[in-house]
Design an enzyme around this catalytic site. Structure first.
Site, PDB file in Angstrom:
ATOM      1  N   LYS B 151       0.851  -1.201   0.000  1.00 51.20           N
ATOM      2  CA  LYS B 151       0.000   0.000   0.000  1.00 51.20           C
ATOM      3  C   LYS B 151       0.881   1.243   0.000  1.00 51.20           C
ATOM      4  O   LYS B 151       1.887   1.295   0.720  1.00 51.20           O
ATOM      5  CB  LYS B 151      -0.889  -0.028   1.251  1.00 51.20           C
ATOM      6  CG  LYS B 151      -1.947   1.055   1.316  1.00 51.20           C
ATOM      7  CD  LYS B 151      -2.797   0.872   2.594  1.00 51.20           C
ATOM      8  CE  LYS B 151      -3.999   1.816   2.619  1.00 51.20           C
ATOM      9  NZ  LYS B 151      -4.846   1.580   3.813  1.00 51.20           N
ATOM     10  N   SER B 228      -9.433   1.536   2.626  1.00 53.00           N
ATOM     11  CA  SER B 228      -8.527   2.238   1.743  1.00 53.00           C
ATOM     12  C   SER B 228      -7.427   1.362   1.163  1.00 53.00           C
ATOM     13  O   SER B 228      -6.721   1.808   0.266  1.00 53.00           O
ATOM     14  CB  SER B 228      -7.899   3.400   2.503  1.00 53.00           C
ATOM     15  OG  SER B 228      -7.107   2.913   3.583  1.00 53.00           O
ATOM     16  N   SER B 252     -10.008  -0.482   6.873  1.00 52.37           N
ATOM     17  CA  SER B 252      -9.365  -0.411   5.551  1.00 52.37           C
ATOM     18  C   SER B 252      -8.769  -1.718   5.046  1.00 52.37           C
ATOM     19  O   SER B 252      -8.392  -1.821   3.886  1.00 52.37           O
ATOM     20  CB  SER B 252      -8.277   0.678   5.556  1.00 52.37           C
ATOM     21  OG  SER B 252      -8.873   1.952   5.496  1.00 52.37           O
TER      22      SER B 252
END
Lengths: 515, 515
Positions: B151, B228, B252
């Protein structure tokens, strides 16, 4: 159309899935219709005929493990139905297969299949590293937002250079600055999308790589893409980059351009700086690039090439039967037709040249220089190179300094003769003697030898050469003849006096417009 | 099967190509069979029904320009034929379309189509930069050659951190060392395949990004992937990575796991170091990861999690109607069925909790911390953020220190209560209140609010949470019901006492084996 399956279809479909899961080739062959009309297509290409499909299956070593998540049936009649299935792959991603089934004398068989599965993160046969972008170019400029695939011989700041070899990559330091050609493209607004694969140390024309695999050739499925600017070419052919930055020592731009139906230019030796580039044979090495159209090919030339032409130029196209004869008949015929349509004049000036002798001088001098450039590294990394390139370096190691210097001297007089023979004409020659071959090592060696006989002319002469596809364009509305396979690409090569690169690029633009 | 086209078919096919070239939606709609059974599939998914197909066409803004290079026809009878065409795209690459045509009352129409075109270099909605690998891990180790999607909040040496925002990326320096979690995965043999997209500054659960686009959700085409950790999740779901490294502040990891049918873990707060990570709300931020199976999820835990469990553990599964009621009925039913099959005991301990009040405490405290972390940057970059995240920060900027401190105090007692309520049980709850929604901004806001009511429990409690797909497995040989669309994924979430991460991962492994 009915949505309920006809009798026996689901059982056959289930048997097919089972056979696929166990890679039961006999069962799969039985469940595909026999004969030359059976179809099977996927993103690597369309196969026509039961035997081609069986050969593909025999070579692939099984389909990826999957489960069915949806099955839809559209039934034409009791003997014909379409099955559309959505699959979920154990390795992740989904796929779809569409099959037209027919009930024949032996039961239900597939007469046409269309399959796809989710794409990999990137095609690592084409790319070693890439980004969105990897390096951003200037905000504005003539090449703004054009995406460049940089052959893995050029320095890109922040990246290491791999030169097509994992041990070379492991030894490499992160580059602090860009190679000159890369820097100029970035300054003109182009973005570096990524670093593209190359044949090892650029010492090959095939487009194969023992470590990262052979990049696909989308216009000639199952055949090599040509090299050594193989990844740059495939990236452009696949639409994954707009500009394929590469090098051409003995044909490394011209061969992928020809095999993949691309436009390409090998620049006049010395006209574009090779700073920041891993060398192969410095007295032959040139910078070049590949595109999908003649306009962009020329626009890149406006950025990279010196302004002001040198050398002579009449713009007159000439074609030599002696040089056409260095290509296979089918290629010679297509290039002759192109030359004819372009208004080329036959010339007999090349009738007496001994292409074999020239290619030998090229081969020896290239080998001598390549060993001087990389012999120490090759010796220090036994087993690091793939068999083909290792073999070439092994031969190179046997070229004595005396032989190398003799070849260098011979090259001087050959270069003078080539420059004289080209004069102010534009020579139209086949870019390669054949269409892209299949990746069989023995065949590739013979192809390489035949190719160098053609490509050594610009190489020994230090001349610019522009390749464009030898095909008549068909428009978006045109329908090709039903049932005919698409012709494999081959390139026409335009060669002119040293320094006439921009004129050649302009000429290619004109010819592409009429082609 | 005949290979000559029936009367009128080629004319209809040509009309279809013409309509596609001009994006003539009326003509395209007319040339596709009306009704609910018409099929059109491509690598983004399979559409069923004329209206879905028309809606897709209306939204896409035209097909890529192309020319036909091969056309094959397989004729069933005078009213039915399959057309298989190979296309060459102006943007590069090739494609194939397979169409089953039927002569209906209005003439020839397509009843089923299957289309693919050459893939892009990379899906830039999923990846910002990637390599083969981008960073190589240790030669040996428990995770050797597993590919990690990192990420874009974690430091990767040699790369900048983008945090999902182009201006953040432009401001960022190249990282000199890896984030702790990245370094540990590399030391265990995993390779970093690339840097995956994130919702901006991780301040979203939707999986959308105004700059790089919404990553696809292969299991729920046309719906959001959840965020996310959106790119990390999509990369794993697509099979483009094995491990999706991410973070979970308010869900997330859990949300993308649920929406994409993945396994995911949010670790006990503080158990895995967040060094080298862009923060969102430090008292909630945790490291987490996503995989396609429970085994690898646990194997990563063996590398990243501290050894030796803290907290209490009976391993007893419990399920609360009060918490199930926070999900939509269909989701609650599926999760209840999963809990039932897993032998969970009903509990009334959660009947009195006020999830709305808890979610509000979570929201305020998260906002206060997020503004303290990023308020200066947000103020200095007006217009840099997409509307959704910008709006969230605008609200965050209004949270006074007094309100933030009050929320912090409230959180202390809520945490104690949650830890007490969980006790030594394993709580089975829906990972999200719904399946993945479509990317409509208004809907996404409502979904976010509903989601936080469920996800805030582990968030406020600092508890570990493991998500696994709520589905019964079907094997490679199983045939789903003909004509039924595949169910959309939703996740079951297991929550336990702080420090019981490894036990939860082991439990998920057991449950996945029986699922």
């Amino acid at each position: 159309m009915r949505t309920d399956p006809p009798a026996g279809l689901l059982e056959a479909f289930r048997a097919y899935e089972r056979a696929l899961g166990t890679d039961d080739l006999d069962a799969l062959d039985r469940l595909f219709a026999p004969g030359p009309d059976t179809l099977r297509g996927d993103p690597t290409g369309l196969l026509v005929g039961h035997d081609s499909i069986a050969a593909f299956r025999g070579a692939r070593g099984g389909a990826p493990a999957r489960r069915l998540v949806e099955v839809h049936v559209r039934t034409v009649d009791d003997e014909h139905a379409l099955v559309v299935a959505v699959t979920e792959l154990l390795r992740g991603g989904r796929g779809q297969q569409t099959q037209l089934w027919e009930r024949g004398p032996t039961g239900w068989v597939v007469v046409a299949a269309h399959v796809h599965t989710s794409a990999a993160a990137a095609d690592t046969r084409v790319w070693r590293v890439l980004g969105d972008p990897l390096v951003a170019g200037a905000a504005v400029g003539p090449l703004a937002r054009r995406a460049v695939a940089v052959k893995d011989l050029f320095a890109v700041a922040g990246q290491r250079v791999g030169a097509g070899n994992p041990e070379w990559l492991a030894d490499a330091d992160v580059e602090g600055s860009h190679a000159t050609a890369v820097a100029r493209l970035l300054a003109a607004g182009a973005d570096v999308r990524g670093v593209a694969r190359t044949d090892e140390l650029a010492y090959s024309l095939a487009g194969t790589n023992a470590h990262s695999g052979t990049p696909p050739n989308p216009r000639a499925p199952g055949r090599v893409p040509g090299g050594s600017s193989s990844g740059s070419g495939a990236a452009v052919a696949l639409g994954q980059a707009d500009i394929g930055l590469g090098t051409d020592t003995g044909g490394s731009i011209r061969v992928p351009a020809s095999y993949q139906g691309l436009f390409g230019v090998r620049t006049t030796h010395g006209s574009v700086a090779t700073t920041g580039l891993v060398p192969l044979a410095p007295t032959f090495d040139t910078v070049g690039w590949l595109t999908r159209d003649a306009d962009l090919l020329a626009e890149v030339g406006d950025v990279l090439l010196p302004t002001g032409s040198t050398g002579t130029w009449s713009g007159r196209l000439v074609v030599s039967d002696a040089l056409l004869a260095a290509a296979q008949d089918d290629v010679a015929t297509r290039v002759a037709a192109f030359a004819d349509a372009a208004g080329a004049t036959p010339t007999d000036r090349w009738d007496d040249v001994d292409l074999g002798a020239w290619a030998e001088v090229f081969r020896v001098l290239q080998a001598w220089e390549a060993w001087r450039a990389h012999g120490d590294w090759v010796r220090a990394h036994p087993g690091a190179l793939g068999a083909d390139v290792a073999g070439r370096f092994a031969v190179a190691s046997t070229v004595t300094d005396a032989a190398g210097r003799a070849a260098g001297a011979a090259r001087e007089s050959i270069r003078d003769r080539i420059v004289d023979l080209v004069g102010d004409d534009v020579l139209v020659v086949p870019a390669t003697p054949s269409v892209a071959p299949r990746p069989a090592p023995a065949e590739l060696d013979a192809v390489r030898a035949a190719t160098l006989r053609l490509t050594c002319v610009a190489g020994l002469g230090g001349l610019p050469a522009v390749v464009l596809p030898a095909r008549r364009g068909t428009g978006p509305g045109d329908l090709p003849p039903v049932g005919r396979r698409a012709p494999l690409p081959v390139g026409v090569c335009l060669v002119a006096a040293p320094g006439r690169d921009r004129d050649l690029l302009a000429l290619a633009r004109d010819l592409a417009g009429t082609g």
